[in-house]
Design an enzyme around this catalytic site. Structure first.
Site, PDB file in Angstrom:
ATOM      1  CB  SER A 163       5.999  17.300 -19.279  1.00 18.82           C
ATOM      2  OG  SER A 163       6.349  18.102 -20.365  1.00 18.82           O
ATOM      3  CD  GLU A 176      -1.823  21.298 -12.253  1.00 17.34           C
ATOM      4  OE1 GLU A 176      -1.287  21.981 -13.398  1.00 17.34           O
ATOM      5  OE2 GLU A 176      -1.174  21.075 -12.849  1.00 17.34           O
ATOM      6  CB  ALA A 177      -1.657  25.753  -9.439  1.00 18.73           C
ATOM      7  CG  HIS A 229      12.181  24.762 -26.044  1.00 18.22           C
ATOM      8  ND1 HIS A 229      12.097  24.470 -27.323  1.00 18.22           N
ATOM      9  CD2 HIS A 229      10.293  24.119 -26.045  1.00 18.22           C
ATOM     10  CE1 HIS A 229      11.240  23.720 -28.370  1.00 18.22           C
ATOM     11  NE2 HIS A 229       9.731  23.741 -27.505  1.00 18.22           N
TER      12      HIS A 229
END
Length: 566
Positions: free
Chosen positions: A28, A49-50, A485
């Site tokens: 995000s 990015e994994a 969250h």
């Protein structure tokens, strides 16, 4: 040349690449930062990015959110340590592992929290992060269905969609809330307290992730390289200056160098994990893991905050509209129509309404959230005589917005492929336990009101017999989960537990920043996707403005701590 989506067979072990910026994590925040930095053609950006591409067939469809969330191929698959106040259960931790990160698997609810949340950040030492400071970045990222206004953006990358509320159940719920003295709102960003529906990050009926809305438009840029299935394992230093990142890609060990800065955007679990793997964190814990201490930062991995939530369920009088709509033949037609037009039930989420409300009238801002769903959480497609459905159920969630409890993230070992240890410490304070009990009782009272009680009947869970504090506490321990969250494990500020300064620079080292939800001093009283995107936008603006040599006075304290490290 198209942007490289690097797979292991396209890169060689030991090959070192040179960039101005390296961004770790395409979620995000990270996707936003990489896209914004690469707007300058003179700046070379590597985004690691994994996970893989965001092409899972369920990702685009908003209605498929519940099914997508548990798919192991797009999830990190983490679980918590035994939660002491939740009957020692190990709870699932849902985090997106794909381009777009959790914005590619989340519930797409697009709220910011109370403006006073950000003012509190500034009061705690995060200078430049008050609501007035961050509002321009919220507006910059948004393409609101309402159009541009003082509170909303009109031409940003993330489209928002209005939630349909023209149904009898929603009408009854809102009228019941009004009769009980609650405010109704058409816009939670204008009037934070009350009942209404959030905006959703949906573009033309399809999920508006940061991958789709930020990265895809940037793929034609020659200066942006996106490496997928590339898991960062260590930040590399020369002295105290971050100069590169080591990462693993399909078994090959690779290195990349950054001439300007490195930005960690792995989220509240992976950013502190990578810092600790790189020798930055609580010295005692790092030594226990056999990691050489570079900077003793005791706050790394601490201060973990989450939104704890407990579900209730009720038996409706008669069949629910949603249950009827997911009968196999009907939902099949709806999905076909959605694929052709982007419209219909699959373009929405099963939400009746939601509310932010106060447990006490003297509070400055709401401390609880309520969600109302016209279905069971485990609803499934059904067909008479062939596939048995879940049946008609009305579900609610009670969520604590700013819990007092704090958890942590720690390393399991020095192996970067080992999953981090996560302890939410749900209900770790009596204040949180009391607030959750209050929320469950508040929910009962609301649903017993007229005219909603004409549609919603018997309480199924926790059940009418659960009246005492002890009964409710037992139910809460058995069922509590979170809204997924996580925040605050690399806290921004100036205190001893702070990890980054208000410019998001990691204390004790140079050219290394953290920019994601982990930097929030206090969790926001809303959903965290929009704030995480805002953090990405503000971080990119800081980076574009150029390096700053000014450090707050707290840096002198951390310099002393660094000198004390053996």
């Amino acid at each position: 040349m198209q942007t490289d989506l690097i797979n292991a067979d396209e890169n060689e072990s030991g090959m070192t690449q040179e960039f101005e910026y390296i961004v770790v994590g395409a979620g995000s925040s990270g996707a936003v930062i990489a896209a914004r930095l690469s707007e300058d053609p003179a700046v070379r950006v590597l985004l690691l990015e994994a996970g893989g591409r965001d092409r899972h067939p369920l990702m685009a469809m908003p209605l498929a959110f519940f099914q997508l969330l548990r798919r192991p191929e797009v999830n990190w698959g983490y679980t918590t340590e035994p939660e002491v106040h939740a009957d020692n259960r190990r709870l699932p931790v849902f985090r997106g592992k794909a381009l777009g990160g959790s914005s590619s698997i989340n519930g797409m609810m697009f709220t910011r929290g109370d403006p006073r949340d950000y003012d509190q950040w500034a009061q705690l030492g995060a200078t430049g992060w008050s609501f007035e400071d961050v509002l321009p970045y919220f507006r910059k990222m948004e393409k609101s269905w309402r159009g541009a206004s003082a509170r909303h953006g009109g031409d940003g990358p993330i489209s928002t969609q209005r939630h349909p509320m023209d149904n009898r159940l929603c009408t009854a719920l809102l009228e019941t809330a009004r009769q009980k003295g609650h405010a109704l709102t058409d816009d939670f960003e204008q009037d934070y307290e009350g009942f209404g529906a959030p905006d959703f990050s949906i573009h033309r009926g399809r999920r508006a992730s940061t991958s789709k809305r930020y990265l895809e438009p940037a793929t034609s840029r020659e200066n942006l390289t996106i490496a997928i299935k590339a898991q960062a394992t260590q930040v590399l230093f020369e002295g105290n200056r971050a100069v590169g990142v080591k990462y693993l890609q399909n078994g090959a060990i690779c290195e990349a160098r950054a001439g300007c800065e490195i930005i960690l955007s792995g989220g509240a679990y992976n950013s502190p994990q990578l810092l600790m793997l790189s020798g930055i964190g609580p010295a005692e814990h790092l030594r226990e893991m056999g990691i050489e201490v570079k900077v003793d930062l005791p706050g790394v991995g601490q201060n973990l905050q989450e939104h704890p939530g407990v579900q209730s369920s009720f038996q409706p009088h008669g069949a629910m509209d949603f249950e009827n709509a997911i009968r196999f033949d009907r939902i099949a037609r709806s999905v076909l129509w959605w694929r052709l037009t982007g419209k219909g039930l699959p373009a929405t989420l099963p939400l009746t309404a939601m509310a932010f409300y106060k447990s006490r009238p003297d509070l400055e801002r709401p401390d609880l959230e309520a969600m109302f769903l016209p279905t069971a959480m485990d609803a499934k497609v059904w067909f008479p005589g062939i596939i048995k459905g879940r049946g008609s159920v009305f579900s609610t969630s009670t969520i604590i917005l700013r819990p007092d409890s704090r958890g942590w993230v720690k390393l399991r070992s020095a192996n970067p492929l080992d999953k981090p240890r996560i302890f939410w410490n749900l209900l770790g304070t009596e204040s949180d336990r009391a607030l959750m009990r209050h929320g469950l009782r508040w929910m009962r009272e609301l649903l017993a009101g007229d005219p909603l009680n004409q549609m919603i009947g018997e309480e199924l869970r926790p059940g009418p017999a659960a009246r005492s504090d002890a009964d409710l506490d037992a139910y809460i321990r058995q069922t509590i989960a979170t809204a997924h969250h996580p925040t605050s494990t690399c806290t921004m500020g100036v205190g001893r537990e702070a990890v980054v300064d208000p410019q998001l620079r990691v204390y004790g080292v140079e050219r290394l920043r953290v920019a994601d939800a982990s930097i929030m001093p206090i969790i926001v009283g809303g959903h965290t996707n929009a704030p995480s995107i805002m953090i990405g936008e503000k971080a990119a603006a800081m980076l574009k403005a150029g390096p700053s040599d000014e450090r707050p006075e707290e840096e002198s304290r951390l310099s002393r701590l660094r000198d004390e490290v053996v």
